[in-house]
Write an enzyme that holds these catalytic residues in place. Structure first.
Site, PDB file in Angstrom:
ATOM      1  N   SER A   1      -5.540 -22.978  -3.246  1.00 48.17           N
ATOM      2  CA  SER A   1      -5.929 -24.355  -2.926  1.00 48.17           C
ATOM      3  C   SER A   1      -5.471 -24.691  -1.516  1.00 48.17           C
ATOM      4  O   SER A   1      -4.362 -24.368  -1.117  1.00 48.17           O
ATOM      5  CB  SER A   1      -5.314 -25.376  -3.878  1.00 48.17           C
ATOM      6  OG  SER A   1      -4.690 -24.776  -4.959  1.00 48.17           O
TER       7      SER A   1
ATOM      8  N   HIS B   1     -12.947 -26.049  -6.071  1.00 48.53           N
ATOM      9  CA  HIS B   1     -12.911 -24.592  -5.920  1.00 48.53           C
ATOM     10  C   HIS B   1     -14.343 -24.087  -5.808  1.00 48.53           C
ATOM     11  O   HIS B   1     -15.124 -24.210  -6.736  1.00 48.53           O
ATOM     12  CB  HIS B   1     -12.243 -23.925  -7.132  1.00 48.53           C
ATOM     13  CG  HIS B   1     -10.752 -23.995  -7.104  1.00 48.53           C
ATOM     14  ND1 HIS B   1      -9.965 -22.880  -6.970  1.00 48.53           N
ATOM     15  CD2 HIS B   1      -9.912 -25.040  -7.184  1.00 48.53           C
ATOM     16  CE1 HIS B   1      -8.688 -23.245  -6.977  1.00 48.53           C
ATOM     17  NE2 HIS B   1      -8.636 -24.549  -7.114  1.00 48.53           N
TER      18      HIS B   1
ATOM     19  N   HIS C   1      -8.481 -19.421 -13.186  1.00 49.48           N
ATOM     20  CA  HIS C   1      -7.115 -19.556 -13.699  1.00 49.48           C
ATOM     21  C   HIS C   1      -7.112 -19.354 -15.209  1.00 49.48           C
ATOM     22  O   HIS C   1      -8.079 -19.685 -15.887  1.00 49.48           O
ATOM     23  CB  HIS C   1      -6.557 -20.956 -13.382  1.00 49.48           C
ATOM     24  CG  HIS C   1      -6.494 -21.261 -11.920  1.00 49.48           C
ATOM     25  ND1 HIS C   1      -7.584 -21.732 -11.227  1.00 49.48           N
ATOM     26  CD2 HIS C   1      -5.478 -21.163 -11.028  1.00 49.48           C
ATOM     27  CE1 HIS C   1      -7.245 -21.906  -9.954  1.00 49.48           C
ATOM     28  NE2 HIS C   1      -5.976 -21.569  -9.807  1.00 49.48           N
TER      29      HIS C   1
ATOM     30  N   TYR D   1      -5.549 -21.108 -17.301  1.00 51.31           N
ATOM     31  CA  TYR D   1      -5.614 -22.398 -18.010  1.00 51.31           C
ATOM     32  C   TYR D   1      -7.043 -22.905 -18.193  1.00 51.31           C
ATOM     33  O   TYR D   1      -7.281 -23.849 -18.939  1.00 51.31           O
ATOM     34  CB  TYR D   1      -4.751 -23.470 -17.310  1.00 51.31           C
ATOM     35  CG  TYR D   1      -5.154 -23.820 -15.900  1.00 51.31           C
ATOM     36  CD1 TYR D   1      -6.312 -24.544 -15.623  1.00 51.31           C
ATOM     37  CD2 TYR D   1      -4.364 -23.453 -14.816  1.00 51.31           C
ATOM     38  CE1 TYR D   1      -6.682 -24.874 -14.332  1.00 51.31           C
ATOM     39  CE2 TYR D   1      -4.708 -23.769 -13.521  1.00 51.31           C
ATOM     40  CZ  TYR D   1      -5.869 -24.473 -13.283  1.00 51.31           C
ATOM     41  OH  TYR D   1      -6.237 -24.786 -12.003  1.00 51.31           O
ATOM     42  N   GLU D   2      -7.986 -22.275 -17.494  1.00 48.82           N
ATOM     43  CA  GLU D   2      -9.378 -22.691 -17.683  1.00 48.82           C
ATOM     44  C   GLU D   2      -9.943 -22.184 -19.004  1.00 48.82           C
ATOM     45  O   GLU D   2     -11.026 -22.602 -19.412  1.00 48.82           O
ATOM     46  CB  GLU D   2     -10.233 -22.198 -16.510  1.00 48.82           C
ATOM     47  CG  GLU D   2      -9.864 -22.904 -15.211  1.00 48.82           C
ATOM     48  CD  GLU D   2     -10.630 -22.349 -14.022  1.00 48.82           C
ATOM     49  OE1 GLU D   2     -11.824 -22.659 -13.906  1.00 48.82           O
ATOM     50  OE2 GLU D   2     -10.033 -21.618 -13.219  1.00 48.82           O
TER      51      GLU D   2
ATOM     52  N   ALA E   1      -0.957 -22.312  -3.867  1.00 47.17           N
ATOM     53  CA  ALA E   1      -0.127 -23.495  -3.720  1.00 47.17           C
ATOM     54  C   ALA E   1       0.898 -23.422  -4.850  1.00 47.17           C
ATOM     55  O   ALA E   1       0.555 -23.021  -5.965  1.00 47.17           O
ATOM     56  CB  ALA E   1      -0.975 -24.749  -3.862  1.00 47.17           C
TER      57      ALA E   1
ATOM     58  N   MET F   1       0.529 -21.491 -11.138  1.00 45.32           N
ATOM     59  CA  MET F   1      -0.322 -21.206 -12.308  1.00 45.32           C
ATOM     60  C   MET F   1      -1.306 -20.073 -12.046  1.00 45.32           C
ATOM     61  O   MET F   1      -2.349 -19.996 -12.698  1.00 45.32           O
ATOM     62  CB  MET F   1      -1.094 -22.481 -12.689  1.00 45.32           C
ATOM     63  CG  MET F   1      -0.225 -23.709 -12.869  1.00 45.32           C
ATOM     64  SD  MET F   1      -1.218 -25.172 -13.149  1.00 45.32           S
ATOM     65  CE  MET F   1       0.003 -26.479 -12.948  1.00 45.32           C
ATOM     66  N   SER F   2      -0.981 -19.218 -11.098  1.00 46.67           N
ATOM     67  CA  SER F   2      -1.918 -18.123 -10.774  1.00 46.67           C
ATOM     68  C   SER F   2      -1.131 -16.918 -10.277  1.00 46.67           C
ATOM     69  O   SER F   2       0.060 -16.789 -10.533  1.00 46.67           O
ATOM     70  CB  SER F   2      -2.894 -18.592  -9.679  1.00 46.67           C
ATOM     71  OG  SER F   2      -2.205 -18.818  -8.471  1.00 46.67           O
TER      72      SER F   2
ATOM     73  N   ASN G   1       4.996 -28.963  -2.773  1.00 47.52           N
ATOM     74  CA  ASN G   1       5.835 -30.053  -3.317  1.00 47.52           C
ATOM     75  C   ASN G   1       7.100 -29.425  -3.878  1.00 47.52           C
ATOM     76  O   ASN G   1       7.116 -28.231  -4.179  1.00 47.52           O
ATOM     77  CB  ASN G   1       5.084 -30.766  -4.459  1.00 47.52           C
ATOM     78  CG  ASN G   1       4.647 -29.781  -5.531  1.00 47.52           C
ATOM     79  OD1 ASN G   1       3.630 -29.093  -5.384  1.00 47.52           O
ATOM     80  ND2 ASN G   1       5.413 -29.699  -6.605  1.00 47.52           N
TER      81      ASN G   1
ATOM     82  N   HIS H   1      -1.783 -34.103  -8.358  1.00 45.31           N
ATOM     83  CA  HIS H   1      -2.649 -33.121  -7.707  1.00 45.31           C
ATOM     84  C   HIS H   1      -2.943 -33.569  -6.268  1.00 45.31           C
ATOM     85  O   HIS H   1      -3.090 -32.743  -5.361  1.00 45.31           O
ATOM     86  CB  HIS H   1      -3.935 -32.977  -8.520  1.00 45.31           C
ATOM     87  CG  HIS H   1      -4.848 -31.905  -8.018  1.00 45.31           C
ATOM     88  ND1 HIS H   1      -4.454 -30.590  -7.879  1.00 45.31           N
ATOM     89  CD2 HIS H   1      -6.152 -31.945  -7.597  1.00 45.31           C
ATOM     90  CE1 HIS H   1      -5.474 -29.872  -7.401  1.00 45.31           C
ATOM     91  NE2 HIS H   1      -6.493 -30.669  -7.230  1.00 45.31           N
TER      92      HIS H   1
HETATM   93  N1  HPA Z   1       3.874 -26.522 -10.371  1.00 44.79           N
HETATM   94  C1  HPA Z   1       2.901 -25.659 -10.710  1.00 44.79           C
HETATM   95  N2  HPA Z   1       1.890 -25.381  -9.912  1.00 44.79           N
HETATM   96  C2  HPA Z   1       1.838 -25.992  -8.726  1.00 44.79           C
HETATM   97  C3  HPA Z   1       2.814 -26.897  -8.325  1.00 44.79           C
HETATM   98  C4  HPA Z   1       3.894 -27.185  -9.196  1.00 44.79           C
HETATM   99  O1  HPA Z   1       4.806 -27.987  -8.909  1.00 44.79           O
HETATM  100  N3  HPA Z   1       2.465 -27.325  -7.073  1.00 44.79           N
HETATM  101  C5  HPA Z   1       1.314 -26.667  -6.750  1.00 44.79           C
HETATM  102  N4  HPA Z   1       0.937 -25.857  -7.736  1.00 44.79           N
END
Ligand code: HPA
Length: 277
Positions: A32, A63, A85, A87-88, A115, A213-214, A237, A249
């Site tokens: 991302s 995406h 991903h 989770y999809e 990310a 998550m990837s 973050n 997000h």
């Molecule tokens: N957690 C999980 N996935 C993420 C995060 C997070 O804080 N930031 C960006 N992708």
């Protein structure tokens, strides 16, 4: 009897192999915030995921879904603009199918980007992290099921997933560009919800520095096939519970947009230096 996972992969390969503009040396997965990087290269060919029979297509807003072929600083690269991903809802074997396909296209190197949330207290939003190792055991292994002997061994060694030489190249590139880069361990959780504060503490106790998550599942599949792997996380973050503000997000998007120009420079410089490896 052929394995359905292998059969699907070979069908996908059959449907792309006559459309490849060149043999890529490296495969680059754009996380991302990096998605539009591909548009800034001299595009030499595009294959839409929709045009590949059986190929998993991302459902995440923002995406794109296509392979983009371009030379980056002289190196032939296939880029994934959009990844799928876990989770999809796809099985792990579908999640890593694109990585396997890019290896079949010829890519020897896999360059992963993502990310991620910073788990390490020394990190700040906007930092980059060179991935040195990973924790993938919270998601199913993409290697579960009948082993695909054509791709790699049943019990694959994972003692050095992230190639030392490639890590060195990225370090050197960052130094040359005067870009600060952290180094650490990436933890993959399933998502799609962000973590709880206690899950973030767990990641830290386990030795994690970033959470996302990837990526880790893709690195496992690539390592199984003998690809040389490297990766950079964009710490968008600090992870949940490390600041007073709830996660969104939008915050993730905002930071990745802010640092995207630097991230792109670092990726281009690194890939250029990988051409001679
Ligand atoms: N957690 C999980 N996935 C993420 C995060 C997070 O804080 N930031 C960006 N992708």
């Amino acid at each position: 009897m052929t394995n359905p996972v292998y059969e699907k992969l070979m069908n996908c390969y059959a449907s792309v192999k006559d459309r490849l503009p060149f043999r890529p040396k490296a495969a680059l997965i754009l996380g991302s915030g990096l998605g539009d990087y591909a548009d800034q290269t001299e595009v030499e060919g595009v294959i839409d995921y929709h045009d590949i029979e059986g190929f998993p297509v991302s459902t995440v807003a923002g995406h794109k879904g296509r392979f983009v072929f371009a030379h980056i600083n002289g190196v032939p690269v296939v880029m994934m603009q959009g990844r799928v991903h876990y989770y999809e809802g796809y099985p792990m074997t579908d999640v890593v199918l694109p990585v396997r396909l890019m290896k079949l296209m010829g890519a020897e190197i896999l360059f992963l980007t993502n990310a991620a949330g910073g788990v390490n207290h020394d990190y700040a939003a906007g930092d980059f992290m060179l991935i040195r190792d990973q924790i993938a055991c919270f998601v199913p292994s993409p290697l579960i099921g009948q082993n695909l002997d054509e791709l790699g061994p049943r019990f694959a060694d994972m003692s050095q997933i992230y190639d030392n030489k490639l890590c060195d190249v990225i370090r050197t590139a960052a130094r040359e560009l005067d870009i600060r880069i952290q180094e650490g361990v990436y933890v993959q959780l399933t998502g799609p919800a962000y973590e709880t504060p206690q899950e973030v503490r767990m990641c830290r106790i386990l030795g994690g520095d970033a959470v996302g998550m990837s990526t880790a599942c893709e690195a496992v599949a690539a390592n199984h096939m003998g690809m040389r792997v490297c990766g950079i996380s964009c710490i968008t973050n600090l992870a949940c519970g490390m600041t007073d503000t709830p996660l969104s997000h939008e915050e993730v998007q905002e930071t990745s947009d802010r640092v995207a120009p630097l991230f792109k420079k670092l990726v281009s410089e690194s890939i250029g230096r990988m051409g001679i490896l």
